[in-house]
Design an enzyme around this catalytic site. Structure first.
Site, mmCIF file in Angstrom:
data_model
loop_
_atom_site.group_PDB
_atom_site.id
_atom_site.type_symbol
_atom_site.label_atom_id
_atom_site.label_comp_id
_atom_site.label_asym_id
_atom_site.label_seq_id
_atom_site.Cartn_x
_atom_site.Cartn_y
_atom_site.Cartn_z
ATOM 1 N N ASP A 143 4.254 -0.955 -4.409
ATOM 2 C CA ASP A 143 4.517 -2.357 -4.074
ATOM 3 C C ASP A 143 5.952 -2.754 -4.401
ATOM 4 O O ASP A 143 6.204 -3.777 -5.056
ATOM 5 C CB ASP A 143 3.547 -3.269 -4.827
ATOM 6 C CG ASP A 143 2.097 -2.869 -4.633
ATOM 7 O OD1 ASP A 143 1.760 -2.407 -3.529
ATOM 8 O OD2 ASP A 143 1.301 -3.001 -5.582
ATOM 9 N N GLU A 165 -1.219 -8.690 4.084
ATOM 10 C CA GLU A 165 -0.782 -8.932 2.701
ATOM 11 C C GLU A 165 0.687 -8.586 2.556
ATOM 12 O O GLU A 165 1.364 -8.289 3.537
ATOM 13 C CB GLU A 165 -1.632 -8.092 1.740
ATOM 14 C CG GLU A 165 -1.591 -6.616 2.015
ATOM 15 C CD GLU A 165 -2.638 -5.822 1.231
ATOM 16 O OE1 GLU A 165 -3.468 -6.439 0.539
ATOM 17 O OE2 GLU A 165 -2.620 -4.586 1.316
#
Length: 517
Positions: A34, A191
């Site tokens: 991430d 997302e």
């Protein structure tokens, strides 16, 4: 994010200052998923997820986008990060966004554990100290983003994909949340949104398809931070699904412009090994790819293990020393513990030059085990430690979660190897412990023999090393059982030291990449 203008420059040009004209992906190996990136002048800064490990949100610095050095952790105090014992593995701190605005770094992330929520911390120096959290109770979900428009209004966009204006200094939401654009119709898990002002448009970059083999990156653009957004006709602009490539699960990306006007993308991916379906053991890692612009849309270059180097001089950083002698007064920021690190459970001063661990829970099966580890970052490596268990029981462990770990421990006059896989926990080997401190060793190596459909991704050999370096292997274990495909979740392997009873002391810890098959 500060407003930037779209340049005419495309992807990387001829190399300059790189020894062989190439670099190796991933640029931040091991459990570093991430990624979020920002640039301040000639310096780049990167943040990654931390999950159930303390301290949380590792922060890296680079001068060339390829060579990265960990300079700290954004959440390194109990007042910033509380992870109760009930926090499941792969819970805790999820994806951050790192930005620089008005002379300060700002990082927003979500602690999904009980009592957590979305929070913002700030710092003048990315190495820290970072501020106490400002909580944002009006921001739902995960993967929050920060972006500022020309008037200084701050927009928080989050997984789903929704958006709400916020005051990051107070945590107040301003106005009502609204839906924006959720990617390809029917695609799961829209997302990881990141919002950018580039040229005359606002671009909304998202991940979709889930963080497994269907992962992808898509983008849309609009006239304002809240849209309306039109999708790129070439979406997804990046995916490796359905491709027989060594890097898989590519997604969850962020963009950055270099000083020369070129654009680059950082993203997560995995490197599966073995047979079918392939097992990745290091977790999701951070990769780098060039970006060019065509008709106002980003075009992502290849994401491969070996890439053409950026068009500027390299700025290598010193490799961490193989051995940590524990001679300092603080642990390096690469060291992490499970959920917390109470000050009464570890010390570098109880016996100077040794790391002392005081047991809390009695095994790695339990959520509050006393543990200090580092991410496994290489597909093959050798880990060794000199351990004194005169006052207790403990050793070395390779951990994915409470139900998936391999341990070699010393205590009660015995050395034993324990393999926890799901609901079973056999002791697979024992031997009498040598007198005095013991050298424990774990080798992670490629599997022997030819490929076949059920081939393991690697093997782990656990044993005792003599003073002359001779390695007595007590057990050789299949690495697939310490993989995400078996264990589930979002993390990867962490290798380190633990205390399961009493007091255990470690004189040194070695981590050396590369082991012969």
């Amino acid at each position: 994010m500060s407003v930037v203008q779209l340049s005419a420059a495309g992807g990387p040009a001829a190399t300059d200052g790189w020894v062989d004209g190439t670099f190796t992906n991933p640029v931040v190996a091991g459990l570093h998923p991430d990624p979020s990136i920002c640039r301040v002048g000639d310096d780049y800064y990167l943040a990654c997820s931390g999950f159930e490990y303390f301290p949380g949100v590792p922060i890296f610095h680079s001068r060339d986008l390829v060579h990265w050095e960990q300079i700290g952790n954004a959440l390194d105090r109990p007042s910033q990060l509380s992870l109760p014992a009930a926090t499941p593995s792969s819970g805790g701190v999820y994806a951050p966004t790192l930005r620089h605005h008005d002379g300060r770094f700002a990082l927003i992330t979500t602690n999904v554990s009980e009592g957590g929520g979305t929070l913002v911390v700030t710092a003048v120096d990315a190495a820290g100290p970072w501020s106490e959290p400002v909580w944002l109770p009006g921001v739902p979900g995960i993967d929050p983003d920060l972006a500022w428009d020309e008037e200084g209004r701050c927009f928080c966009t989050y997984a789903g994909v929704g958006q709400v204006r916020i005051d990051p200094a107070t945590g107040r939401t301003l106005g009502e949340p609204r839906r924006l654009w959720s990617g390809t119709p029917g695609a799961q898990a829209p997302e990881a949104p990141h919002l950018f002002r580039i040229g005359g448009y606002w671009y909304l970059l998202i991940a979709e398809g889930g963080t497994e083999r269907g992962h992808a990156v898509s983008i849309a653009r609009g006239p304002a931070p809240d849209g309306p957004f039109e999708p790129c006709p070439a979406n997804p602009i990046l995916t490796h699904r359905g491709r027989n490539w060594p890097i898989q699960n590519t997604g969850h990306a962020d963009l950055v412009e270099a000083p020369d006007g070129s654009w680059w993308m950082v993203l997560l991916g995995v490197r599966p090994g073995g047979g079918t379906p392939g097992w990745h053991v290091l977790g999701r890692e951070t990769f780098l790819a060039p970006v060019s612009w065509v008709d106002g849309w980003p075009v992502v270059g290849e994401v491969a293990p070996v890439m053409a180097a950026p068009p500027w001089p390299a700025h290598p950083v010193a490799a961490p020393p193989a051995r940590d002698d524990f001679d300092g007064d603080v642990l390096h920021p690469r060291w992490v513990s499970v959920r917390s690190r109470p000050t009464d459970r570890w010390s570098l001063t109880d016996r100077p030059g040794w790391l002392t661990l005081h047991a809390r829970d009695e095994s790695l099966d339990q959520p509050e085990v006393t543990f200090a580890g580092r991410r496994q970052q290489h597909s093959s490596c050798r880990v060794r430690a000199l351990v004194d268990t005169a006052g207790g029981r403990g050793g070395l462990a390779v951990r994915v979660d409470e139900r998936h770990h391999y341990d070699i421990e010393v205590g009660d006059g015995e050395v034993r190897v324990v393999a926890r896989v799901g609901s079973v926990r056999p002791t697979v080997a024992t031997r009498r412990a040598p007198a005095g401190p013991v050298r424990l060793r774990i080798d992670v190596a490629p599997p022997p023999g030819d490929w076949h459909p059920c081939k393991e991704p690697d093997v782990l050999r656990l044993g005792v090393e003599g003073a002359d370096g001779a390695f007595e292997v007590l057990a050789e274990l299949d690495g697939r059982y310490l993989s995400t495909e078996v264990a589930g979740g979002f993390t990867g392997r962490v290798i380190g030291m633990y205390a399961a009873a009493g007091t255990v002391r470690f004189d040194w810890f070695d981590y050396e990449p590369g082991v012969a098959p």
